[in-house]
Design an enzyme around this catalytic site. Structure first.
Site, PDB file in Angstrom:
ATOM      1  N   TRP A  96      -6.487  -3.880  -5.598  1.00 16.91           N
ATOM      2  CA  TRP A  96      -6.208  -4.854  -4.541  1.00 16.91           C
ATOM      3  C   TRP A  96      -6.099  -6.246  -5.152  1.00 16.91           C
ATOM      4  O   TRP A  96      -7.019  -6.712  -5.824  1.00 16.91           O
ATOM      5  CB  TRP A  96      -7.274  -4.840  -3.436  1.00 16.91           C
ATOM      6  CG  TRP A  96      -6.869  -5.747  -2.319  1.00 16.91           C
ATOM      7  CD1 TRP A  96      -7.391  -6.975  -2.022  1.00 16.91           C
ATOM      8  CD2 TRP A  96      -5.805  -5.524  -1.381  1.00 16.91           C
ATOM      9  NE1 TRP A  96      -6.720  -7.534  -0.959  1.00 16.91           N
ATOM     10  CE2 TRP A  96      -5.745  -6.664  -0.546  1.00 16.91           C
ATOM     11  CE3 TRP A  96      -4.883  -4.482  -1.168  1.00 16.91           C
ATOM     12  CZ2 TRP A  96      -4.801  -6.788   0.487  1.00 16.91           C
ATOM     13  CZ3 TRP A  96      -3.960  -4.609  -0.129  1.00 16.91           C
ATOM     14  CH2 TRP A  96      -3.936  -5.749   0.672  1.00 16.91           C
ATOM     15  N   LYS A 100       2.881  -3.104  -8.599  1.00 14.18           N
ATOM     16  CA  LYS A 100       1.795  -2.141  -8.810  1.00 14.18           C
ATOM     17  C   LYS A 100       2.364  -0.859  -9.398  1.00 14.18           C
ATOM     18  O   LYS A 100       3.324  -0.291  -8.870  1.00 14.18           O
ATOM     19  CB  LYS A 100       1.091  -1.844  -7.489  1.00 14.18           C
ATOM     20  CG  LYS A 100       0.304  -3.025  -6.982  1.00 14.18           C
ATOM     21  CD  LYS A 100      -0.679  -2.569  -5.922  1.00 14.18           C
ATOM     22  CE  LYS A 100      -1.089  -3.737  -5.065  1.00 14.18           C
ATOM     23  NZ  LYS A 100      -1.965  -3.329  -3.962  1.00 14.18           N
ATOM     24  N   ASP A 152       4.178  -3.254  -3.655  1.00 13.60           N
ATOM     25  CA  ASP A 152       3.132  -2.242  -3.556  1.00 13.60           C
ATOM     26  C   ASP A 152       3.789  -0.865  -3.409  1.00 13.60           C
ATOM     27  O   ASP A 152       4.056  -0.183  -4.387  1.00 13.60           O
ATOM     28  CB  ASP A 152       2.220  -2.600  -2.385  1.00 13.60           C
ATOM     29  CG  ASP A 152       1.073  -1.625  -2.205  1.00 13.60           C
ATOM     30  OD1 ASP A 152       0.713  -0.951  -3.181  1.00 13.60           O
ATOM     31  OD2 ASP A 152       0.532  -1.518  -1.084  1.00 13.60           O
TER      32      ASP A 152
HETATM   33  P1  5GP Z   1       4.856  -2.843   0.317  1.00 10.32           P
HETATM   34  O1  5GP Z   1       3.921  -1.665   0.444  1.00 10.32           O
HETATM   35  O2  5GP Z   1       5.911  -2.808   1.353  1.00 10.32           O
HETATM   36  O3  5GP Z   1       5.430  -2.935  -1.095  1.00 10.32           O
HETATM   37  O4  5GP Z   1       4.000  -4.152   0.530  1.00 10.32           O
HETATM   38  C1  5GP Z   1       3.766  -4.621   1.827  1.00 10.32           C
HETATM   39  C2  5GP Z   1       2.945  -5.855   1.878  1.00 10.32           C
HETATM   40  O5  5GP Z   1       1.579  -5.482   1.801  1.00 10.32           O
HETATM   41  C3  5GP Z   1       3.119  -6.885   0.791  1.00 10.32           C
HETATM   42  O6  5GP Z   1       4.192  -7.769   1.002  1.00 10.32           O
HETATM   43  C4  5GP Z   1       1.787  -7.623   0.897  1.00 10.32           C
HETATM   44  O7  5GP Z   1       1.834  -8.594   1.911  1.00 10.32           O
HETATM   45  C5  5GP Z   1       0.829  -6.535   1.298  1.00 10.32           C
HETATM   46  N1  5GP Z   1       0.091  -6.067   0.120  1.00 10.32           N
HETATM   47  C6  5GP Z   1       0.254  -4.906  -0.556  1.00 10.32           C
HETATM   48  N2  5GP Z   1      -0.618  -4.834  -1.582  1.00 10.32           N
HETATM   49  C7  5GP Z   1      -1.339  -5.968  -1.553  1.00 10.32           C
HETATM   50  C8  5GP Z   1      -2.411  -6.485  -2.373  1.00 10.32           C
HETATM   51  O8  5GP Z   1      -2.873  -5.883  -3.347  1.00 10.32           O
HETATM   52  N3  5GP Z   1      -2.904  -7.696  -2.022  1.00 10.32           N
HETATM   53  C9  5GP Z   1      -2.430  -8.409  -0.958  1.00 10.32           C
HETATM   54  N4  5GP Z   1      -2.981  -9.584  -0.700  1.00 10.32           N
HETATM   55  N5  5GP Z   1      -1.424  -7.964  -0.167  1.00 10.32           N
HETATM   56  C10 5GP Z   1      -0.888  -6.756  -0.466  1.00 10.32           C
END
Ligand code: 5GP
Length: 209
Positions: A186, A158, A118
């Site tokens: 999402w 993303k 993300d």
């Molecule tokens: P980061 O922002 O560090 O790349 O992501 C952190 C965490 O947020 C991911 O490992 C995941 O658990 C959660 N996350 C971020 N975007 C999504 C999404 O669209 N769906 C879900 N289920 N979790 C997400």
């Protein structure tokens, strides 16, 4: 504020995405020696991709889990703009198991698995901390000449500005593998679904089955 658009992902879709990336890894002759799953989202993809990376006559690739949580640091004045995200380690490598059944990570091909990239904060933290850990071990064991290769596999990346980076070398050498790049929506994963039948139907309607 409007609810973000939701994208439903089925188990079958995840299975196929893991299969696709495993084929690409094997075609490059880069079968990992060890898989590191970031809990909890990386666990199911890690387990699935391991099966597709299996090679006859070779041992199953061991999976280790590391736990990372994003902690919302509200900042000084509590406005949305000042919310920072700090990563907390909730679980780390099991060195006892590594020593007993494997070796160290030094000189190995290491595949780090998570479900989604993300903001990239979590992956950045995982890669940075693993690099540090390996360096400490290299110094301790006097094995400075061996090159360790860290790769990343996520189901979804993303398409959005990231808050942290991964090493340029990893990005440039094909060691960052996202099965698909998706809009900034999402993602609803099946392991979070209350009603898995409805979830799967919605995923099908969106072509994610
Ligand atoms: P980061 O922002 O560090 O790349 O992501 C952190 C965490 O947020 C991911 O490992 C995941 O658990 C959660 N996350 C971020 N975007 C999504 C999404 O669209 N769906 C879900 N289920 N979790 C997400």
């Amino acid at each position: 504020m409007a609810e973000p658009k939701k994208m439903y992902i089925s188990y079958n879709n995840i299975h196929k995405l893991c299969q696709k990336v495993a084929k690409e890894i094997l075609a490059k002759n880069e079968r990992p020696d060890i898989i590191i799953a970031i809990t909890g989202g990386g666990m199911i993809p890690a387990r699935i991709i391991r099966s597709f990376l299996k090679v006859k006559g070779e041992k199953n690739i061991p999976i280790q889990a590391i736990g990372l949580s994003l902690y919302e640091d509200m900042g000084v004045d509590d406005t949305v703009e000042t919310i920072g995200k700090e990563v907390i380690r909730t679980q780390w490598l099991d060195f006892m198991a590594l020593d007993k059944h494997f070796d160290s990570l030094i000189g190995k091909k290491v595949l780090i698995v998570d479900e989604v990239d993300d903001t990239r904060t979590t992956l950045h933290y995982a890669v940075t901390e693993l690099e540090k850990e390996i360096e400490v071990q290299q110094k301790r064991l006097n094995r400075l000449n061996e090159e360790t290769t860290l790769s990343v596999f996520v189901l979804h990346n993303k398409d959005k500005p990231k808050k942290a980076d991964l090493p340029a070398k990893m990005m440039e050498t094909g060691h960052y593998m996202a099965a698909v790049t998706v809009p900034d929506e999402w993602l609803c994963y099946p392991w979070e679904a209350d009603d898995i039948e409805e979830h799967t139907e919605l995923a099908k309607q969106q072509g994610n089955d």
